[in-house]
Design an enzyme around this catalytic site. Sequence first.
Site, PDB file in Angstrom:
ATOM      1  N   CYS A   2      65.305  16.018  24.724  1.00 62.12           N
ATOM      2  CA  CYS A   2      66.380  16.166  23.741  1.00 62.12           C
ATOM      3  C   CYS A   2      67.135  17.648  24.075  1.00 62.12           C
ATOM      4  O   CYS A   2      66.383  18.497  24.595  1.00 62.12           O
ATOM      5  CB  CYS A   2      65.965  16.132  22.304  1.00 62.12           C
ATOM      6  SG  CYS A   2      65.022  14.894  21.763  1.00 62.12           S
ATOM      7  N   ARG A  27      69.090  17.268  30.950  1.00 60.19           N
ATOM      8  CA  ARG A  27      67.703  17.130  30.382  1.00 60.19           C
ATOM      9  C   ARG A  27      67.136  15.498  30.085  1.00 60.19           C
ATOM     10  O   ARG A  27      66.006  15.245  29.599  1.00 60.19           O
ATOM     11  CB  ARG A  27      67.643  17.880  29.049  1.00 60.19           C
ATOM     12  CG  ARG A  27      67.911  19.295  29.235  1.00 60.19           C
ATOM     13  CD  ARG A  27      68.077  19.859  27.931  1.00 60.19           C
ATOM     14  NE  ARG A  27      66.972  19.837  27.016  1.00 60.19           N
ATOM     15  CZ  ARG A  27      65.843  20.852  26.938  1.00 60.19           C
ATOM     16  NH1 ARG A  27      65.938  21.815  27.980  1.00 60.19           N
ATOM     17  NH2 ARG A  27      64.782  20.787  26.281  1.00 60.19           N
ATOM     18  N   TRP A  75      66.656  12.091  23.425  1.00 62.63           N
ATOM     19  CA  TRP A  75      65.753  11.153  24.457  1.00 62.63           C
ATOM     20  C   TRP A  75      64.907  10.628  23.636  1.00 62.63           C
ATOM     21  O   TRP A  75      63.638  11.225  23.250  1.00 62.63           O
ATOM     22  CB  TRP A  75      65.150  12.171  25.705  1.00 62.63           C
ATOM     23  CG  TRP A  75      64.379  11.550  26.721  1.00 62.63           C
ATOM     24  CD1 TRP A  75      64.917  10.786  27.614  1.00 62.63           C
ATOM     25  CD2 TRP A  75      63.256  11.512  26.684  1.00 62.63           C
ATOM     26  NE1 TRP A  75      64.069  10.336  28.507  1.00 62.63           N
ATOM     27  CE2 TRP A  75      62.926  10.536  28.005  1.00 62.63           C
ATOM     28  CE3 TRP A  75      62.140  11.772  26.061  1.00 62.63           C
ATOM     29  CZ2 TRP A  75      61.586  10.079  28.477  1.00 62.63           C
ATOM     30  CZ3 TRP A  75      60.710  11.676  26.664  1.00 62.63           C
ATOM     31  CH2 TRP A  75      60.597  10.851  27.982  1.00 62.63           C
ATOM     32  N   ASN A 101      64.069  18.425  18.397  1.00 63.64           N
ATOM     33  CA  ASN A 101      63.501  18.184  19.315  1.00 63.64           C
ATOM     34  C   ASN A 101      62.065  18.238  19.573  1.00 63.64           C
ATOM     35  O   ASN A 101      61.448  19.055  19.312  1.00 63.64           O
ATOM     36  CB  ASN A 101      64.106  19.143  20.771  1.00 63.64           C
ATOM     37  CG  ASN A 101      63.432  18.832  22.055  1.00 63.64           C
ATOM     38  OD1 ASN A 101      62.812  17.848  22.293  1.00 63.64           O
ATOM     39  ND2 ASN A 101      63.389  19.802  23.011  1.00 63.64           N
ATOM     40  N   GLY A 102      61.169  17.262  19.975  1.00 59.18           N
ATOM     41  CA  GLY A 102      59.656  17.140  19.860  1.00 59.18           C
ATOM     42  C   GLY A 102      59.261  15.982  19.003  1.00 59.18           C
ATOM     43  O   GLY A 102      60.039  15.033  19.118  1.00 59.18           O
ATOM     44  N   GLU A 481      54.836  13.187  47.093  1.00 61.91           N
ATOM     45  CA  GLU A 481      56.099  13.915  46.695  1.00 61.91           C
ATOM     46  C   GLU A 481      57.236  13.116  47.031  1.00 61.91           C
ATOM     47  O   GLU A 481      58.282  12.486  46.299  1.00 61.91           O
ATOM     48  CB  GLU A 481      56.328  15.236  46.910  1.00 61.91           C
ATOM     49  CG  GLU A 481      57.574  15.835  46.470  1.00 61.91           C
ATOM     50  CD  GLU A 481      57.955  15.834  45.155  1.00 61.91           C
ATOM     51  OE1 GLU A 481      57.001  15.434  44.318  1.00 61.91           O
ATOM     52  OE2 GLU A 481      58.933  15.908  44.732  1.00 61.91           O
ATOM     53  N   LYS A 485      59.973  10.976  44.829  1.00 62.20           N
ATOM     54  CA  LYS A 485      61.522  11.295  45.076  1.00 62.20           C
ATOM     55  C   LYS A 485      62.131   9.885  44.962  1.00 62.20           C
ATOM     56  O   LYS A 485      63.313   9.626  44.471  1.00 62.20           O
ATOM     57  CB  LYS A 485      61.889  12.126  46.316  1.00 62.20           C
ATOM     58  CG  LYS A 485      61.504  13.555  46.021  1.00 62.20           C
ATOM     59  CD  LYS A 485      62.613  14.158  45.311  1.00 62.20           C
ATOM     60  CE  LYS A 485      62.185  14.616  43.832  1.00 62.20           C
ATOM     61  NZ  LYS A 485      61.188  14.796  43.406  1.00 62.20           N
ATOM     62  N   GLU A 488      61.891   7.853  41.647  1.00 65.53           N
ATOM     63  CA  GLU A 488      62.523   8.337  40.494  1.00 65.53           C
ATOM     64  C   GLU A 488      64.170   8.241  40.639  1.00 65.53           C
ATOM     65  O   GLU A 488      64.640   8.139  39.293  1.00 65.53           O
ATOM     66  CB  GLU A 488      61.960   9.683  39.939  1.00 65.53           C
ATOM     67  CG  GLU A 488      62.387  10.786  41.007  1.00 65.53           C
ATOM     68  CD  GLU A 488      61.860  12.224  40.296  1.00 65.53           C
ATOM     69  OE1 GLU A 488      61.760  12.196  39.133  1.00 65.53           O
ATOM     70  OE2 GLU A 488      61.636  12.973  41.445  1.00 65.53           O
ATOM     71  N   HIS A 504      41.459  -0.046  52.283  1.00 68.99           N
ATOM     72  CA  HIS A 504      40.608  -0.411  51.316  1.00 68.99           C
ATOM     73  C   HIS A 504      41.134  -1.634  50.202  1.00 68.99           C
ATOM     74  O   HIS A 504      40.732  -1.328  49.029  1.00 68.99           O
ATOM     75  CB  HIS A 504      39.844   0.642  50.858  1.00 68.99           C
ATOM     76  CG  HIS A 504      39.006   1.581  51.760  1.00 68.99           C
ATOM     77  ND1 HIS A 504      37.714   1.248  52.276  1.00 68.99           N
ATOM     78  CD2 HIS A 504      39.446   2.515  52.597  1.00 68.99           C
ATOM     79  CE1 HIS A 504      37.448   1.757  53.295  1.00 68.99           C
ATOM     80  NE2 HIS A 504      38.536   2.700  53.551  1.00 68.99           N
ATOM     81  N   LYS A 603      64.721  15.977  32.301  1.00 65.30           N
ATOM     82  CA  LYS A 603      64.414  17.239  33.181  1.00 65.30           C
ATOM     83  C   LYS A 603      63.151  17.835  32.735  1.00 65.30           C
ATOM     84  O   LYS A 603      62.243  18.395  33.685  1.00 65.30           O
ATOM     85  CB  LYS A 603      65.534  18.080  33.235  1.00 65.30           C
ATOM     86  CG  LYS A 603      65.360  19.353  34.154  1.00 65.30           C
ATOM     87  CD  LYS A 603      65.200  18.908  35.692  1.00 65.30           C
ATOM     88  CE  LYS A 603      64.913  20.140  36.692  1.00 65.30           C
ATOM     89  NZ  LYS A 603      64.827  19.663  37.820  1.00 65.30           N
TER      90      LYS A 603
END
Length: 608
Positions: A2, A27, A75, A101-102, A481, A485, A488, A504, A603
């Site tokens: 948020c 964000r 968010w 926010n939280g 990584e 990338k 996402e 395996h 973010k």
Amino acid sequence: MCGIVGYIGELQAAPVLLDGLEKLEYRGYDSAGMAVFDGQDIHIVKSSGRLKVLRELTEEGALLPGTMGIGHTRWATHGSPTDVNAHPHFNKDDSIAVVHNGIIENYLKLKKKLEKKGYEFISETDTEVIAHLLDYYYNGDPLDTITKIMHRMEGSYALGIMFKDHPEEIYAVRKDSPLIVGQSEEGNFIASDVPAILKYTRDVYFLENEEVVKLKKDSLGFFNIDGETIEKEVTTVDWDMSAAEKGGYEYFMLKEIYEQPKAVRDTINPRLKENRIEIEELNMTDEEIREIKKIYLIGCGSAYHTAMTAKYVFEGLARIPVEVDLASEFRYRNPIFEENSLAVVVSQSGETADTLAALREAKEHGVRTLGIINVVGSSIAREADSVMYTWAGPEIAVATTKAYSTQLIAHYLLAMKFAYVKGKLDDGQLADMISQLKALPEQIEELLSNKERIQRLANRYLATEHVFFIGRGIDYAISLEGSLKLKEISYIHSEAYAAGELKHGTISLIEENTLVTAVITQEELYKKTISNVQEVKTRGAFILAVTNEDNTEVEKTVDYVIYLPKTNQYFTNSLAIIPLQLFGYYVSLGKGLDVDKPRNLAKSVTVE
Ligand code: AGP
């Protein structure tokens, strides 16, 4: 996460709030709203969807006149992204408005108590509980009321609050969610992050946990949880506006990919003194370094991936045992801490809730902590015993690129320093590694100049559904990584595997033309990885190899090769990541997606 913006001063508040919220879009959010006091009443306009909807609903803020207001981008955590669940939230008679926010972890218990006292709820959010809790304890004194609810709420919060009968004041408080205070000639601000107010001021105060601030248009007052006045120092942030703007690039992500040579250079240079590595901010003597018997490397997402790389570098160079953890696992697995350990927490934002909690877990056990952080003054930066900043500058795109690359550099510098102090590297070896390190920015530039080739390859895979990334050792770490990338920002399913592990089980997923990206930079593992490549090749896979420029042998086995300039074996991730970032970027671009703000993502994840 948020975003919160608040303003009180001489200007019309709504346009200032809209401007600030736009700077916080990176964000991640799915609804937005504002509350503005017009001299008589507090008016709220809020809606699900992008800020554009809020701009249209308020005619760029013109329909919300007033010089005091709070704004929010949500968010969703509790309750779907609907108009009703958007912030701000009112108490029952619209005399108190709050943005948050939280996560209030005991919100259901508080909600039940309030319902027993006759309070009615219209949303599914924990934030509406805060609005009614403020109402319940309100005795005409905002500060007293706020400190009362602070003692009753559990979890994380950054709050912006307005009280109708205190029309000259905005209040804010934080615990574990970020909030800064800005001071300017035109008025005072609260915000979740610096970019929101950079246009108006560089003079900011970083609120510590459980500190309250009272903003008037021409003064600020700071208080602790007991309502006592406290003094705080102002910090002047030196970000330039352009750093938080696109600078002519189509997306922040591409801009930040291209800023990597500079970001890497800026992170290396302050730590090099002739041919020595000096990391003053470490605050550790050589003797203390020699005593380190174990290192814990902890982070989330890409930060965790740099820790995976760093394990090989620290253990390879300094021969110090390293334990790598996902922060969200570390904080709950009751970790065993050894004497003479160092816990290194890695975080771009310095606000990731899980990483902050992991830091606190290590500190509670008396372990020395070091933060590798990009945002100056962030919560983790302020709570770690020492901070090694990555000088990447503000990173706006949700998918990290330059911050990731500078985190790798920080790890390399630490490992080289520790190896040298422990006598594992002599002067000559250190000098060689330093010159290879200093060559990285130019080598990254060289790779960036081949972007069209990557774009053409990416355009062949826009419709693909599954991609695999494989590698051994450090090449496995970079595969993690590269896979993230792609996932996402292009929403294509992708997995990274240790090359030797594929057979395996997962190899059963390989079909005709399945794209497998093999990272092959570790010379002593070339043959092993090539044999794994052959295993998937015989099952129809299309192999893209990312390998060192002198390893032309691979052309006999793979379908497509991206060559990397030669560097130290421990530094290859810094080069291999460039084509992988560009690949993900161009697939996302080709699919017409919002590269900078991928769906569902934020973010900085300041909640668990
Ligand atoms: C990386 O592209 C993601 N945006 C995400 O995995 C990120 O690395 C993770 O959330 C950690 O964030 P931090 O570095 O700010 O702690």
